[in-house]
Scaffold this motif. Structure first.
Motif, mmCIF file in Angstrom:
data_model
loop_
_atom_site.group_PDB
_atom_site.id
_atom_site.type_symbol
_atom_site.label_atom_id
_atom_site.label_comp_id
_atom_site.label_asym_id
_atom_site.label_seq_id
_atom_site.Cartn_x
_atom_site.Cartn_y
_atom_site.Cartn_z
ATOM 1 N N VAL A 252 10.219 71.215 39.112
ATOM 2 C CA VAL A 252 9.828 72.587 39.470
ATOM 3 C C VAL A 252 11.076 73.468 39.545
ATOM 4 C CG1 VAL A 252 8.848 74.042 41.305
ATOM 5 C CG2 VAL A 252 7.699 71.913 40.643
ATOM 6 N N ARG A 253 12.128 72.945 40.202
ATOM 7 C CA ARG A 253 13.379 73.707 40.337
ATOM 8 C C ARG A 253 14.023 73.961 38.983
ATOM 9 N NH1 ARG A 253 14.397 70.537 44.753
ATOM 10 N NH2 ARG A 253 13.884 71.677 46.659
ATOM 11 N N ALA A 254 13.894 72.994 38.063
ATOM 12 C CA ALA A 254 14.476 73.158 36.718
ATOM 13 C C ALA A 254 13.618 74.075 35.852
ATOM 14 C CB ALA A 254 14.628 71.788 36.059
ATOM 15 N N GLN A 255 12.515 74.562 36.424
ATOM 16 C CA GLN A 255 11.588 75.453 35.719
ATOM 17 C C GLN A 255 11.059 74.835 34.416
ATOM 18 O OE1 GLN A 255 13.525 79.488 35.866
ATOM 19 N NE2 GLN A 255 12.154 79.694 37.603
ATOM 20 N N GLU A 256 10.856 73.520 34.453
ATOM 21 C CA GLU A 256 10.206 72.838 33.318
ATOM 22 C C GLU A 256 8.753 73.291 33.199
ATOM 23 O OE1 GLU A 256 10.243 68.541 33.076
ATOM 24 O OE2 GLU A 256 12.254 68.505 33.977
ATOM 25 N N VAL A 257 8.262 73.384 31.963
ATOM 26 C CA VAL A 257 6.823 73.577 31.776
ATOM 27 C C VAL A 257 6.190 72.197 31.938
ATOM 28 C CG1 VAL A 257 5.002 74.335 30.206
ATOM 29 C CG2 VAL A 257 7.193 75.544 30.267
ATOM 30 N N LEU A 258 5.302 72.065 32.938
ATOM 31 C CA LEU A 258 4.849 70.738 33.363
ATOM 32 C C LEU A 258 3.542 70.329 32.697
ATOM 33 C CD1 LEU A 258 5.621 71.161 37.183
ATOM 34 C CD2 LEU A 258 7.083 70.205 35.394
ATOM 35 N N VAL A 259 3.128 71.078 31.688
ATOM 36 C CA VAL A 259 1.865 70.772 31.017
ATOM 37 C C VAL A 259 2.094 70.943 29.514
ATOM 38 C CG1 VAL A 259 0.980 73.145 31.101
ATOM 39 C CG2 VAL A 259 -0.630 71.240 31.093
ATOM 40 N N ASN A 260 1.389 70.156 28.715
ATOM 41 C CA ASN A 260 1.457 70.317 27.260
ATOM 42 C C ASN A 260 0.521 71.468 26.872
ATOM 43 O OD1 ASN A 260 1.306 70.226 24.524
ATOM 44 N ND2 ASN A 260 0.627 68.082 24.397
ATOM 45 N N LYS A 261 1.120 72.655 26.706
ATOM 46 C CA LYS A 261 0.311 73.866 26.469
ATOM 47 C C LYS A 261 -0.537 73.765 25.203
ATOM 48 C CE LYS A 261 3.704 76.950 26.734
ATOM 49 N NZ LYS A 261 4.330 78.289 26.710
ATOM 50 N N ASP A 262 0.009 73.094 24.172
ATOM 51 C CA ASP A 262 -0.682 73.047 22.875
ATOM 52 C C ASP A 262 -2.015 72.317 22.962
ATOM 53 O OD1 ASP A 262 1.474 74.375 21.903
ATOM 54 O OD2 ASP A 262 2.494 72.560 21.170
ATOM 55 N N ARG A 263 -2.111 71.409 23.950
ATOM 56 C CA ARG A 263 -3.354 70.646 24.136
ATOM 57 C C ARG A 263 -4.491 71.542 24.632
ATOM 58 N NH1 ARG A 263 -4.017 67.340 28.734
ATOM 59 N NH2 ARG A 263 -5.985 66.454 27.989
ATOM 60 N N ILE A 264 -4.139 72.595 25.387
ATOM 61 C CA ILE A 264 -5.165 73.404 26.045
ATOM 62 C C ILE A 264 -5.605 74.511 25.078
ATOM 63 C CG2 ILE A 264 -5.732 74.783 28.095
ATOM 64 C CD1 ILE A 264 -3.391 73.349 29.515
ATOM 65 N N LYS A 265 -6.771 74.352 24.499
ATOM 66 C CA LYS A 265 -7.234 75.276 23.459
ATOM 67 C C LYS A 265 -7.811 76.551 24.068
ATOM 68 C CE LYS A 265 -5.758 72.838 20.243
ATOM 69 N NZ LYS A 265 -4.565 73.367 19.537
ATOM 70 N N ALA A 266 -8.256 76.454 25.321
ATOM 71 C CA ALA A 266 -8.767 77.650 26.002
ATOM 72 C C ALA A 266 -8.756 77.378 27.510
ATOM 73 C CB ALA A 266 -10.182 77.983 25.535
ATOM 74 N N TYR A 267 -8.702 78.484 28.281
ATOM 75 C CA TYR A 267 -8.789 78.373 29.744
ATOM 76 C C TYR A 267 -9.884 79.313 30.226
ATOM 77 C CZ TYR A 267 -7.736 78.785 34.716
ATOM 78 O OH TYR A 267 -7.827 78.794 36.083
ATOM 79 N N LEU A 268 -10.816 78.762 31.000
ATOM 80 C CA LEU A 268 -11.908 79.575 31.557
ATOM 81 C C LEU A 268 -11.868 79.505 33.081
ATOM 82 C CD1 LEU A 268 -14.976 78.673 29.291
ATOM 83 C CD2 LEU A 268 -13.385 80.585 29.069
ATOM 84 N N GLU A 269 -12.203 80.622 33.709
ATOM 85 C CA GLU A 269 -12.235 80.634 35.176
ATOM 86 C C GLU A 269 -13.430 81.448 35.658
ATOM 87 O OE1 GLU A 269 -8.492 81.532 37.063
ATOM 88 O OE2 GLU A 269 -9.354 81.536 39.088
ATOM 89 N N VAL A 270 -14.203 80.839 36.537
ATOM 90 C CA VAL A 270 -15.287 81.552 37.230
ATOM 91 C C VAL A 270 -14.734 81.979 38.593
ATOM 92 C CG1 VAL A 270 -17.568 81.298 38.308
ATOM 93 C CG2 VAL A 270 -17.123 80.279 36.054
ATOM 94 N N HIS A 271 -15.038 83.196 39.016
ATOM 95 C CA HIS A 271 -14.536 83.675 40.317
ATOM 96 C C HIS A 271 -15.515 84.703 40.858
ATOM 97 C CE1 HIS A 271 -11.671 84.944 43.416
ATOM 98 N NE2 HIS A 271 -10.911 83.920 43.068
#
Lengths: 426, 426
Positions: B175-194
């Protein structure tokens, strides 16, 4: 009489009372509370050790005098108050009582007979910081405390003023009946020495000043502006009922009226000393639904106070309509302005001039017990002593040299007053 | 797939988590704290009992998925957050995580193979109420937490965010090294209900709405205006340095700029959520020497935010000069505005229309984790569910019928998204 020889006694009184009431930061002498009682006990012991008489009046204020066979003869009163604000300075109030006591001790030691004997009064409850009302002790003396005043809650305990006064020994039946607890006709004049609480005398290099009059004020201690608390991001401007924007709007409208009134030569100051969004519900990302605030205006003119009050209420009505909020006001607390007696002022000015002390005649922005005496028809006068850093804070800094000049002028004025025809006639 | 049959399970989840995190007034699920952990544990147990897999990512957010032989295959993410404001409502955050879980449970029970499998994420630390910064969990995931962010103190304990994240199990070196902690290319879409946090959908009788974009904001959590505390009666207007009048002046100048900008069609809201004269020294009869306040502006436009920020600082400079005060600013906290993906919005709108549900496309005034995904280049979309009485308070009131419509539209959209050429190409 040379009063300057009492400098070391003055220094001892200030040092002793400071030590008795030091709170770690400043001095705390709560109205009708612990620190005030400690100061009162100290001054009583000191007076008794000098052969003076000390008694409490029916409002629990302390009266100091020389033993006399004519206790009801005409007198001059000199007084000030024994309480302080929380974490306050040592001289606000205490300097005036001490100045009176030094004059009384000098007369007692010398065994001199005065045309008009001196009595010194140490008032309780002058500071509004404790119950939201100023001059409680002198108001009680003149039968000016209402039931609403007596119900005012102490700032820490919440217990009513009446309970505190009763514990201090006041005759609450008489206070509640609004009896005048003093024979006004006996008191031929009232004098009060007080530190200046503003910056004028330091700026003008004046060790002393004669006070021309005392500003009155109106106050609301607790006003609530009620709006609608909502998430800060989701309510558009025209659907918002933001109580903080409403209070800011009120303050800026009053600021503009104030500016215009000053240009017309009106005497006025305006303060919102306490302003708080509601800690139980406020948040950085929330439209404030409640703001609590105080509002105060001061002026030498009763008309100005009343006009400005009506203006303030009219602006609240306009803002309520425009912003969809409402203002809830507690009881309005009023203190009347007061004019010092012209003849007394002349005597004080003459005494300054005779000592070669630079002085001016200036108004008092702060209120003082003297205003109660002036408004009761007793010829009254006040002497200000120069003081650095304002008052109501631990940094107030009166020079002992300035104070002793004030004591000398007070003593000289006490000698001069019985020769003043207007007073003797009254 | 018919999701409406899951209504009783939805009701049970809401009732159970409410009971676990009820504080006597509302629900309290502190970011990286007790209530959030209680909600997370409950949801983990529920998922495990349905045969799902649950793991924590390196930022300590929870990921829910069906057991799979291809853990690195492309997926669609559905998520929201598990924390709440103090004394908040039950649905803000929890509704979105629950909606995703119901879709996942439905697919697991049916044993169906999806073209793009679903993963559900329960974020920690979305509410800025606890550390003065929003979207901590999703920001950590995308390597967006600075050292200054990690040093932010918790509102009650004062301990830094980093300590809380570490206790919750986050990989603080990464977190301190500001690494991206997820493989973004895998996530084809993000949905959120609120739940909607504003009043628009109730006013327009819309059970659902598709979100076009999310307002960004700038904030200063702690600004101090420093003037000069003095007795309110004794300092004339031209010698005053009244910090409360200065802050009121600032608020009214911003109010006027805001009004003018709105007339030009600019998107903007401005809030001073916390304003306080200093309780250590304020008094009804004292000119306020210190006012502490927060300031926040939100807009869909980064340019508007930056321009308004510069305007605000310029007004502070002008007021400092005119009123003899100074403003001390803490670090500026920024959240970027975000635009939802046009194709994803079309899919969500199509699903609403196919179910015959009245809906509109509206912007979100509040911030959401979805903005992090949109700004990371992941096609993102949000669905709002109607909600009474706003959010961030115990009176928020989502109808379960409206929620189930949202779950149905979410599920239908998950089925439709893999057919969307733009997404599959991306």
């Amino acid at each position: 009489m040379n009063l300057l020889q009492f400098r070391s006694l003055a220094e001892k009184i200030f040092a002793d009372v400071r030590e008795l009431t030091f709170d770690g930061v400043g001095v705390t002498r709560a109205s009708y509370g612990e620190g005030e009682a400690a100061a009162a006990d100290y001054l009583r012991q000191l007076a008794l050790s000098e052969g003076l008489e000390v008694y409490a009046d029916r409002a629990a204020n302390l009266i100091f005098r020389r033993p006399t066979s004519e206790p009801d003869a005409p007198v001059i009163w000199v007084g000030s108050h024994m309480d302080s604000v929380p974490q306050g300075g040592n001289y606000d109030g205490l300097a005036g009582v001490t100045a009176g006591l030094l004059c009384l001790i000098a007369r007692q030691r010398e065994g001199r007979t005065d045309a008009l004997p001196l009595e010194v009064v140490g008032f309780r409850g002058e500071e509004s910081a404790w119950f939201g009302k100023a001059y409680v002790g002198s108001s009680a003396l003149f039968g000016k405390l209402s039931d609403a005043d007596l119900a005012l809650p102490q700032r820490v305990s919440g217990a009513p003023l009446s309970e505190y006064m009763e514990k201090a020994g006041a005759d609450m039946d008489a206070v509640r009946a609004q009896e005048v607890l003093v024979n006004k006709d006996r008191i031929k004049a009232y004098l009060e020495v007080h530190i200046e609480q503003g910056p004028v005398m330091v700026a003008r290099s004046l060790p002393l000043a004669v006070v021309s009059g005392i500003r009155g004020n109106f106050r609301h201690n607790h006003v609530v502006c009620v709006g609608d608390a909502q998430h800060s991001g989701v309510v558009p401007r025209w659907l918002r009922h933001d109580s903080m924007f409403a209070v800011a709007d009120l303050i800026m409208r009053l600021d503009e009226h104030w500016r215009v009134l000053l240009e017309r030569g009106t005497d006025l100051v305006v303060t919102a000393g306490v302003v708080n969004t509601d800690p139980a519900e406020h948040s950085i990302s929330r439209i404030p639904g409640r703001v609590n605030f105080s509002i105060e205006a001061r002026s030498k003119s009763t008309d100005t106070l009343e006009a400005f009050y009506q203006l303030m209420r009219a602006e609240c009505t306009a803002i309520s309509r425009e912003r969809g909020v409402r203002f809830e006001f507690d009881r309005r607390v009023l203190s009347d302005p007061a004019t010092m007696d012209e003849d007394v002022c002349k005597v004080l000015s003459g005494a300054c001039a005779a000592q070669g002390i630079p002085f001016e005649v200036i108004p008092s922005g702060a209120g003082h017990d003297a205003s109660l005496f002036a408004n009761a028809g007793i010829p009254s006068g006040m002497l200000f002593v120069r003081n650095q850093n304002g008052s109501h804070n631990p940094r107030e800094a009166m020079e002992i040299e300035d104070f002793m000049l004030g004591v000398q002028v007070l003593s000289d004025s006490l000698d001069e007053l019985p020769q003043t025809k207007a007073l003797v006639a009254g």
